[in-house]
Design a protein around this motif. Structure first.
Motif, PDB file in Angstrom:
ATOM      1  N   GLU A 264       5.596 167.287 -44.760  1.00 54.27           N
ATOM      2  CA  GLU A 264       6.405 166.333 -43.998  1.00 54.27           C
ATOM      3  C   GLU A 264       5.526 165.266 -43.353  1.00 54.27           C
ATOM      4  OE1 GLU A 264      10.067 168.635 -42.067  1.00 54.27           O
ATOM      5  OE2 GLU A 264       8.146 169.687 -41.797  1.00 54.27           O
ATOM      6  N   MET A 265       4.382 165.689 -42.808  1.00 50.89           N
ATOM      7  CA  MET A 265       3.468 164.724 -42.193  1.00 50.89           C
ATOM      8  C   MET A 265       3.001 163.711 -43.224  1.00 50.89           C
ATOM      9  SD  MET A 265       1.348 167.187 -39.609  1.00 50.89           S
ATOM     10  CE  MET A 265       0.324 165.884 -38.937  1.00 50.89           C
ATOM     11  N   SER A 266       2.683 164.178 -44.414  1.00 49.14           N
ATOM     12  CA  SER A 266       2.238 163.293 -45.486  1.00 49.14           C
ATOM     13  C   SER A 266       3.328 162.284 -45.838  1.00 49.14           C
ATOM     14  CB  SER A 266       1.836 164.111 -46.706  1.00 49.14           C
ATOM     15  OG  SER A 266       1.486 163.276 -47.765  1.00 49.14           O
ATOM     16  N   SER A 267       4.570 162.757 -45.906  1.00 51.63           N
ATOM     17  CA  SER A 267       5.664 161.846 -46.275  1.00 51.63           C
ATOM     18  C   SER A 267       5.884 160.775 -45.212  1.00 51.63           C
ATOM     19  CB  SER A 267       6.953 162.623 -46.533  1.00 51.63           C
ATOM     20  OG  SER A 267       7.536 163.056 -45.328  1.00 51.63           O
TER      21      SER A 267
ATOM     22  N   LYS B 142      19.252 168.379 -29.138  1.00 49.94           N
ATOM     23  CA  LYS B 142      18.553 169.348 -29.973  1.00 49.94           C
ATOM     24  C   LYS B 142      19.069 169.264 -31.404  1.00 49.94           C
ATOM     25  CE  LYS B 142      17.250 174.193 -30.372  1.00 49.94           C
ATOM     26  NZ  LYS B 142      15.998 173.857 -30.975  1.00 49.94           N
ATOM     27  N   VAL B 143      18.142 169.176 -32.342  1.00 50.24           N
ATOM     28  CA  VAL B 143      18.490 169.139 -33.757  1.00 50.24           C
ATOM     29  C   VAL B 143      17.915 170.396 -34.401  1.00 50.24           C
ATOM     30  CG1 VAL B 143      18.234 167.865 -35.918  1.00 50.24           C
ATOM     31  CG2 VAL B 143      18.473 166.619 -33.755  1.00 50.24           C
ATOM     32  N   SER B 144      18.762 171.138 -35.099  1.00 53.02           N
ATOM     33  CA  SER B 144      18.343 172.373 -35.770  1.00 53.02           C
ATOM     34  C   SER B 144      18.615 172.228 -37.255  1.00 53.02           C
ATOM     35  CB  SER B 144      19.090 173.573 -35.195  1.00 53.02           C
ATOM     36  OG  SER B 144      18.841 173.707 -33.818  1.00 53.02           O
ATOM     37  N   LEU B 145      17.808 171.407 -37.891  1.00 51.58           N
ATOM     38  CA  LEU B 145      18.013 171.117 -39.302  1.00 51.58           C
ATOM     39  C   LEU B 145      16.660 170.940 -39.969  1.00 51.58           C
ATOM     40  CD1 LEU B 145      20.556 170.539 -41.095  1.00 51.58           C
ATOM     41  CD2 LEU B 145      20.115 168.124 -40.713  1.00 51.58           C
ATOM     42  N   GLU B 146      16.459 171.663 -41.061  1.00 55.03           N
ATOM     43  CA  GLU B 146      15.276 171.470 -41.889  1.00 55.03           C
ATOM     44  C   GLU B 146      15.724 170.630 -43.079  1.00 55.03           C
ATOM     45  OE1 GLU B 146      12.122 172.345 -41.330  1.00 55.03           O
ATOM     46  OE2 GLU B 146      12.697 173.240 -39.415  1.00 55.03           O
ATOM     47  N   VAL B 147      14.936 169.629 -43.422  1.00 53.59           N
ATOM     48  CA  VAL B 147      15.328 168.729 -44.502  1.00 53.59           C
ATOM     49  C   VAL B 147      14.204 168.563 -45.514  1.00 53.59           C
ATOM     50  CG1 VAL B 147      16.950 167.439 -43.072  1.00 53.59           C
ATOM     51  CG2 VAL B 147      14.590 166.670 -43.242  1.00 53.59           C
ATOM     52  N   GLY B 148      14.595 168.181 -46.702  1.00 52.39           N
ATOM     53  CA  GLY B 148      13.648 167.867 -47.759  1.00 52.39           C
ATOM     54  C   GLY B 148      14.216 166.726 -48.587  1.00 52.39           C
ATOM     55  N   PHE B 149      13.345 165.822 -48.987  1.00 51.72           N
ATOM     56  CA  PHE B 149      13.763 164.645 -49.730  1.00 51.72           C
ATOM     57  C   PHE B 149      13.160 164.687 -51.132  1.00 51.72           C
ATOM     58  CE2 PHE B 149      13.651 163.683 -45.225  1.00 51.72           C
ATOM     59  CZ  PHE B 149      14.917 163.164 -45.007  1.00 51.72           C
ATOM     60  N   PRO B 150      13.958 165.121 -52.132  1.00 55.21           N
ATOM     61  CA  PRO B 150      13.423 165.217 -53.490  1.00 55.21           C
ATOM     62  C   PRO B 150      13.110 163.844 -54.081  1.00 55.21           C
ATOM     63  CG  PRO B 150      15.793 165.632 -53.496  1.00 55.21           C
ATOM     64  CD  PRO B 150      15.368 165.504 -52.052  1.00 55.21           C
ATOM     65  N   ALA B 151      12.173 163.803 -54.989  1.00 57.53           N
ATOM     66  CA  ALA B 151      11.773 162.550 -55.638  1.00 57.53           C
ATOM     67  C   ALA B 151      12.949 161.910 -56.366  1.00 57.53           C
ATOM     68  CB  ALA B 151      10.617 162.802 -56.602  1.00 57.53           C
ATOM     69  N   SER B 152      13.909 162.722 -56.804  1.00 58.20           N
ATOM     70  CA  SER B 152      15.067 162.216 -57.546  1.00 58.20           C
ATOM     71  C   SER B 152      16.114 161.571 -56.641  1.00 58.20           C
ATOM     72  CB  SER B 152      15.697 163.355 -58.351  1.00 58.20           C
ATOM     73  OG  SER B 152      16.066 164.415 -57.472  1.00 58.20           O
ATOM     74  N   GLY B 153      15.936 161.654 -55.318  1.00 57.22           N
ATOM     75  CA  GLY B 153      16.874 161.065 -54.372  1.00 57.22           C
ATOM     76  C   GLY B 153      17.723 162.106 -53.672  1.00 57.22           C
TER      77      GLY B 153
ATOM     78  N   LEU C  27       3.626 172.693 -51.211  1.00 53.43           N
ATOM     79  CA  LEU C  27       2.572 171.689 -51.386  1.00 53.43           C
ATOM     80  C   LEU C  27       3.126 170.306 -51.672  1.00 53.43           C
ATOM     81  CD1 LEU C  27       0.022 173.741 -53.523  1.00 53.43           C
ATOM     82  CD2 LEU C  27      -0.045 173.261 -51.064  1.00 53.43           C
ATOM     83  N   THR C  28       4.392 170.226 -52.056  1.00 58.91           N
ATOM     84  CA  THR C  28       5.025 168.934 -52.328  1.00 58.91           C
ATOM     85  C   THR C  28       6.413 168.923 -51.699  1.00 58.91           C
ATOM     86  OG1 THR C  28       6.130 169.650 -54.361  1.00 58.91           O
ATOM     87  CG2 THR C  28       3.858 168.793 -54.585  1.00 58.91           C
ATOM     88  N   MET C  29       6.977 167.747 -51.565  1.00 56.65           N
ATOM     89  CA  MET C  29       8.328 167.646 -51.021  1.00 56.65           C
ATOM     90  C   MET C  29       9.338 168.298 -51.966  1.00 56.65           C
ATOM     91  SD  MET C  29      10.069 166.786 -48.356  1.00 56.65           S
ATOM     92  CE  MET C  29       9.116 165.645 -47.362  1.00 56.65           C
ATOM     93  N   ASP C  30       9.117 168.205 -53.271  1.00 60.87           N
ATOM     94  CA  ASP C  30      10.030 168.863 -54.212  1.00 60.87           C
ATOM     95  C   ASP C  30       9.973 170.384 -54.062  1.00 60.87           C
ATOM     96  OD1 ASP C  30      11.239 166.606 -55.281  1.00 60.87           O
ATOM     97  OD2 ASP C  30       9.763 166.402 -56.893  1.00 60.87           O
ATOM     98  N   GLU C  31       8.784 170.945 -53.820  1.00 56.57           N
ATOM     99  CA  GLU C  31       8.690 172.386 -53.553  1.00 56.57           C
ATOM    100  C   GLU C  31       9.431 172.737 -52.263  1.00 56.57           C
ATOM    101  OE1 GLU C  31       4.455 173.724 -55.613  1.00 56.57           O
ATOM    102  OE2 GLU C  31       4.600 173.705 -53.433  1.00 56.57           O
ATOM    103  N   ARG C  32       9.293 171.906 -51.232  1.00 55.51           N
ATOM    104  CA  ARG C  32      10.014 172.128 -49.971  1.00 55.51           C
ATOM    105  C   ARG C  32      11.526 172.156 -50.238  1.00 55.51           C
ATOM    106  NH1 ARG C  32       9.575 171.927 -44.540  1.00 55.51           N
ATOM    107  NH2 ARG C  32      11.329 171.036 -43.404  1.00 55.51           N
ATOM    108  N   CYS C  33      11.992 171.239 -51.072  1.00 57.07           N
ATOM    109  CA  CYS C  33      13.415 171.197 -51.413  1.00 57.07           C
ATOM    110  C   CYS C  33      13.849 172.482 -52.113  1.00 57.07           C
ATOM    111  CB  CYS C  33      13.707 169.986 -52.291  1.00 57.07           C
ATOM    112  SG  CYS C  33      13.500 168.418 -51.420  1.00 57.07           S
ATOM    113  N   GLU C  34      13.019 173.003 -53.002  1.00 59.09           N
ATOM    114  CA  GLU C  34      13.332 174.260 -53.692  1.00 59.09           C
ATOM    115  C   GLU C  34      13.446 175.414 -52.696  1.00 59.09           C
ATOM    116  OE1 GLU C  34      14.186 175.214 -56.845  1.00 59.09           O
ATOM    117  OE2 GLU C  34      14.387 173.049 -57.146  1.00 59.09           O
ATOM    118  N   VAL C  35      12.563 175.446 -51.715  1.00 60.65           N
ATOM    119  CA  VAL C  35      12.618 176.501 -50.691  1.00 60.65           C
ATOM    120  C   VAL C  35      13.911 176.370 -49.893  1.00 60.65           C
ATOM    121  CG1 VAL C  35      11.544 177.409 -48.589  1.00 60.65           C
ATOM    122  CG2 VAL C  35      10.109 176.726 -50.522  1.00 60.65           C
TER     123      VAL C  35
END
Length: 162
Positions: free
Chosen positions: A33-36, A94-105, A130-138
């Motif tokens: 997330e920091m990298s993004s 307070k926000v209780s949401l984990e998010v991920g932004f896949p390369a595909s949109g 290790l990547t945002m797409d992996e984060r999305c899979e999780v």
């Protein structure tokens, strides 16, 4: 005496912050997330000097699920000072949401407002991605929901709105 956060990111504090609308947005982010967001996780980073630049960063940080604290903080009666605002004062928003932004949109979202019960040890994958797409899979594996258009996702309203 000042309290954390003092910078956009500091190695000591370990969370990312930005200042907007008489308050501070804070979120503990994973390296992906920091990298993004373009935040260097290996050195301290100051906040933007121009408020317009800070506002632009806040918009991006909020999309990652940051929570908001009003400044000056309303310290609890038994607390005169605290090292970090988020250790002693409840967030105004307070926000209780984990998010991920896949390369595909789009965006993958996981509502954590009910806690993390039943998600251990799978939830640890969020910090191991290790990547945002992996984060999305999780997030998907944890029962998250995909939304193709961020602007119409009800869960994202708190992150996009004022």
């Amino acid at each position: 005496e000042p309290f954390e956060p003092l910078k956009r990111y500091s190695l000591d504090y370990g969370k990312v912050a930005c200042w907007q609308d008489n308050g501070v947005w804070i979120k503990e982010l994973t390296p992906v997330e920091m990298s993004s967001l373009g935040v260097d996780r290996f050195q301290d980073t100051d906040r933007a000097l121009e408020q317009a630049d800070e506002d632009a960063f806040c918009t991006r940080l909020r999309m990652h699920g940051a929570s908001f604290w009003e400044l000056p903080p309303h310290w609890p009666e038994h607390v005169n000072w605290c090292e970090a605002i988020d250790d002693c004062v409840k967030p105004t928003k307070k926000v209780s949401l984990e998010v991920g932004f896949p390369a595909s949109g789009g965006v993958w979202m996981l509502d954590t407002s009910q806690g993390w019960d039943g998600l251990y040890p799978k939830r640890l994958g969020l910090r191991n991605a290790l990547t945002m797409d992996e984060r999305c899979e999780v997030i998907k594996d944890l029962g998250g929901r995909f939304c193709e258009d961020i602007q119409v996702c009800t869960e994202m309203a708190a992150l996009l709105g004022p």
